[in-house]
Design a protein around this motif. Structure first.
Motif, PDB file in Angstrom:
ATOM      1  N   GLU A  26     -14.620  -9.608   7.279  1.00 60.64           N
ATOM      2  CA  GLU A  26     -12.976  -9.212   7.974  1.00 60.64           C
ATOM      3  C   GLU A  26     -13.053  -8.247   6.805  1.00 60.64           C
ATOM      4  O   GLU A  26     -13.305  -7.951   6.081  1.00 60.64           O
ATOM      5  N   CYS A  27     -11.805  -7.842   7.769  1.00 61.29           N
ATOM      6  CA  CYS A  27     -10.685  -7.207   6.578  1.00 61.29           C
ATOM      7  C   CYS A  27      -9.737  -8.195   5.529  1.00 61.29           C
ATOM      8  O   CYS A  27      -8.597  -7.792   5.421  1.00 61.29           O
ATOM      9  N   GLY A  28      -9.701  -9.699   5.802  1.00 60.32           N
ATOM     10  CA  GLY A  28      -9.075 -10.029   4.632  1.00 60.32           C
ATOM     11  C   GLY A  28      -9.704 -11.460   5.264  1.00 60.32           C
ATOM     12  O   GLY A  28      -9.669 -12.013   6.718  1.00 60.32           O
ATOM     13  N   SER A  29      -9.762 -12.511   4.279  1.00 54.83           N
ATOM     14  CA  SER A  29      -9.654 -13.818   4.974  1.00 54.83           C
ATOM     15  C   SER A  29      -9.027 -14.796   3.464  1.00 54.83           C
ATOM     16  O   SER A  29      -8.348 -14.090   2.397  1.00 54.83           O
ATOM     17  N   HIS A  52      -9.700  -7.131  12.474  1.00 56.66           N
ATOM     18  CA  HIS A  52      -9.351  -6.027  12.492  1.00 56.66           C
ATOM     19  C   HIS A  52      -7.464  -5.093  12.075  1.00 56.66           C
ATOM     20  O   HIS A  52      -7.220  -5.564  11.455  1.00 56.66           O
ATOM     21  N   ASP A  53      -7.491  -3.946  12.418  1.00 57.52           N
ATOM     22  CA  ASP A  53      -6.838  -3.221  11.510  1.00 57.52           C
ATOM     23  C   ASP A  53      -5.165  -3.652  11.921  1.00 57.52           C
ATOM     24  O   ASP A  53      -4.224  -2.703  11.226  1.00 57.52           O
ATOM     25  N   VAL A  54      -4.370  -4.472  12.979  1.00 54.72           N
ATOM     26  CA  VAL A  54      -3.213  -4.431  13.258  1.00 54.72           C
ATOM     27  C   VAL A  54      -2.559  -5.339  12.213  1.00 54.72           C
ATOM     28  O   VAL A  54      -1.806  -5.513  12.244  1.00 54.72           O
ATOM     29  N   TRP A  55      -3.520  -6.167  10.999  1.00 55.54           N
ATOM     30  CA  TRP A  55      -2.655  -6.731  10.637  1.00 55.54           C
ATOM     31  C   TRP A  55      -2.136  -5.646   9.059  1.00 55.54           C
ATOM     32  O   TRP A  55      -1.481  -6.361   8.242  1.00 55.54           O
ATOM     33  N   GLY A  56      -2.483  -4.595   8.916  1.00 51.92           N
ATOM     34  CA  GLY A  56      -2.280  -4.045   7.678  1.00 51.92           C
ATOM     35  C   GLY A  56      -1.508  -2.294   7.957  1.00 51.92           C
ATOM     36  O   GLY A  56      -1.176  -2.335   9.690  1.00 51.92           O
ATOM     37  N   TYR A  57      -0.934  -1.363   7.406  1.00 55.25           N
ATOM     38  CA  TYR A  57      -0.156  -0.963   7.525  1.00 55.25           C
ATOM     39  C   TYR A  57      -1.035   0.234   7.986  1.00 55.25           C
ATOM     40  O   TYR A  57      -0.331   1.426   8.460  1.00 55.25           O
ATOM     41  N   PHE A  58      -2.337   0.265   7.623  1.00 55.76           N
ATOM     42  CA  PHE A  58      -3.192   1.866   8.221  1.00 55.76           C
ATOM     43  C   PHE A  58      -4.162   1.361   9.043  1.00 55.76           C
ATOM     44  O   PHE A  58      -4.994   0.317   8.807  1.00 55.76           O
ATOM     45  N   GLY A 113     -11.370  -3.979   3.641  1.00 59.41           N
ATOM     46  CA  GLY A 113      -9.865  -4.306   3.040  1.00 59.41           C
ATOM     47  C   GLY A 113     -10.208  -5.797   2.540  1.00 59.41           C
ATOM     48  O   GLY A 113     -11.182  -6.693   2.507  1.00 59.41           O
ATOM     49  N   ARG A 114      -9.340  -6.331   1.799  1.00 53.91           N
ATOM     50  CA  ARG A 114      -9.049  -7.754   1.341  1.00 53.91           C
ATOM     51  C   ARG A 114      -7.198  -8.027   1.541  1.00 53.91           C
ATOM     52  O   ARG A 114      -6.637  -7.285   1.558  1.00 53.91           O
ATOM     53  N   ALA A 115      -7.194  -9.247   1.381  1.00 56.55           N
ATOM     54  CA  ALA A 115      -6.279 -11.001   1.248  1.00 56.55           C
ATOM     55  C   ALA A 115      -5.075 -10.435   0.464  1.00 56.55           C
ATOM     56  O   ALA A 115      -6.280  -9.478  -1.171  1.00 56.55           O
ATOM     57  N   GLU A 116      -4.480 -10.083   0.546  1.00 53.28           N
ATOM     58  CA  GLU A 116      -3.437 -10.347  -0.980  1.00 53.28           C
ATOM     59  C   GLU A 116      -1.663 -10.930  -0.242  1.00 53.28           C
ATOM     60  O   GLU A 116      -1.268 -10.486   0.655  1.00 53.28           O
ATOM     61  N   GLY A 117      -1.805 -12.083  -0.616  1.00 53.15           N
ATOM     62  CA  GLY A 117      -0.739 -12.482  -0.154  1.00 53.15           C
ATOM     63  C   GLY A 117      -0.815 -13.527   0.925  1.00 53.15           C
ATOM     64  O   GLY A 117      -1.922 -14.026   1.100  1.00 53.15           O
ATOM     65  N   ILE A 136      -2.326  -8.445   4.147  1.00 54.08           N
ATOM     66  CA  ILE A 136      -3.976  -7.417   4.134  1.00 54.08           C
ATOM     67  C   ILE A 136      -2.709  -7.075   2.903  1.00 54.08           C
ATOM     68  O   ILE A 136      -2.297  -5.678   2.742  1.00 54.08           O
ATOM     69  N   ALA A 137      -3.796  -6.136   1.630  1.00 53.62           N
ATOM     70  CA  ALA A 137      -3.349  -5.383   0.820  1.00 53.62           C
ATOM     71  C   ALA A 137      -3.608  -3.939   1.150  1.00 53.62           C
ATOM     72  O   ALA A 137      -4.620  -3.276   1.871  1.00 53.62           O
ATOM     73  N   THR A 138      -2.161  -3.196   0.819  1.00 55.29           N
ATOM     74  CA  THR A 138      -2.426  -1.946   0.423  1.00 55.29           C
ATOM     75  C   THR A 138      -3.403  -1.128   0.575  1.00 55.29           C
ATOM     76  O   THR A 138      -3.673  -1.259  -1.107  1.00 55.29           O
ATOM     77  N   PRO A 139      -4.500  -0.336   0.656  1.00 56.45           N
ATOM     78  CA  PRO A 139      -5.391  -0.032   0.200  1.00 56.45           C
ATOM     79  C   PRO A 139      -4.990   1.854  -0.973  1.00 56.45           C
ATOM     80  O   PRO A 139      -3.661   2.087  -0.735  1.00 56.45           O
ATOM     81  N   ASP A 140      -5.454   2.664  -1.799  1.00 58.18           N
ATOM     82  CA  ASP A 140      -5.529   3.952  -2.608  1.00 58.18           C
ATOM     83  C   ASP A 140      -4.995   4.870  -1.127  1.00 58.18           C
ATOM     84  O   ASP A 140      -6.025   4.742  -0.123  1.00 58.18           O
ATOM     85  N   VAL A 141      -3.996   5.748  -0.733  1.00 58.40           N
ATOM     86  CA  VAL A 141      -3.320   6.667  -0.227  1.00 58.40           C
ATOM     87  C   VAL A 141      -3.412   7.668  -1.032  1.00 58.40           C
ATOM     88  O   VAL A 141      -2.872   7.900  -2.178  1.00 58.40           O
ATOM     89  N   ILE A 142      -3.629   8.699   0.214  1.00 60.45           N
ATOM     90  CA  ILE A 142      -3.955  10.652  -0.405  1.00 60.45           C
ATOM     91  C   ILE A 142      -3.309  10.826   0.795  1.00 60.45           C
ATOM     92  O   ILE A 142      -3.953  11.159   1.820  1.00 60.45           O
TER      93      ILE A 142
END
Length: 212
Positions: A10-13, A140-146, A188-192, A195-201
């Motif tokens: 899971e990328c969030g639970s 799936h990745d549709v819940w996150g910004y990336f 990933g992980r849940a935040e609220g 899905i939490a935003t990861p480190d961005v480079i």
């Protein structure tokens, strides 16, 4: 984007400990039915099957999995009879493990088109005889910004993340307890309620496709 990659973890639970609900199979099926109705109302889970493994207290899992088809809604009374009737004949003391409800859900692409995906959201309810608990997971990745390649997809995030957040908020209200965020995985992980935003480079997130 019309094809979704599904992560093996899971990328969030989100988890609910339901100490105020009577434990056991009947209560577990009732909770599963009510939670499924909420997710279905948000277009996230049209239930197609309920599955679980059997176990024996003091022994552990017996290596037998049962899958029951369902159509659109869960009827707790009907399901309880079907579950009891499917108990392995060689294990009369076998009990039901985590009940997993799965089916298709709707996600919305960058052009605003609705698309259906298997196991978009998976609901699990543990009908433990001591304390009931429930879990909602997304893969799936549709819940996150990336996306999983680390490429920003703000339109997809904008069209889908609020739907998941609204459903989780409604589940909190239904169950009378706020969800706890599940453990972080490679994806990933849940935040609220999202899905939490990861480190961005350099404007990109991590590329996670090496494990897909």
């Amino acid at each position: 984007m019309s094809f979704l990659m599904r992560a093996p973890e899971e990328c969030g639970s989100w988890e609910w400990e339901l100490g105020g609900v009577a434990p056991g199979l009947a209560s577990g099926l009732d909770v599963a039915a009510r939670m499924t109705a909420v997710l279905r109302g948000h277009g996230l889970l049209e239930p197609e099957q309920v599955e679980w493994f059997w176990f024996v207290y003091g022994v552990g899992g017996v290596g037998i999995k049962t899958v029951l088809p369902v159509r659109g809604r869960l009827d707790p009374a009907d399901l309880r009879g079907r579950v009891e009737a499917s108990r392995p004949s060689g294990y009369p003391d076998a009990r039901v493990g985590d009940l997993s409800v799965s089916g298709r859900g709707v996600w919305i692409d960058a052009d605003g088109e609705e698309r259906r995906e298997e196991r978009l959201v998976v609901l699990s309810v543990d009908p433990d005889e001591r304390e009931l608990s429930a879990d909602v997971a997304v893969f799936h990745d549709v819940w996150g910004y990336f996306d999983f390649r680390g490429v920003p997809h703000p339109e997809i995030h904008r069209r889908n993340a609020p739907r998941l957040a609204a459903a989780l908020g409604d589940l909190d209200a239904l169950l009378g307890v706020k969800a706890e965020e599940g453990e972080m995985t490679y994806f990933g992980r849940a935040e609220g309620y999202g899905i939490a935003t990861p480190d961005v480079i350099d404007g990109r997130g991590p590329d996670l496709t090496d494990r897909l």
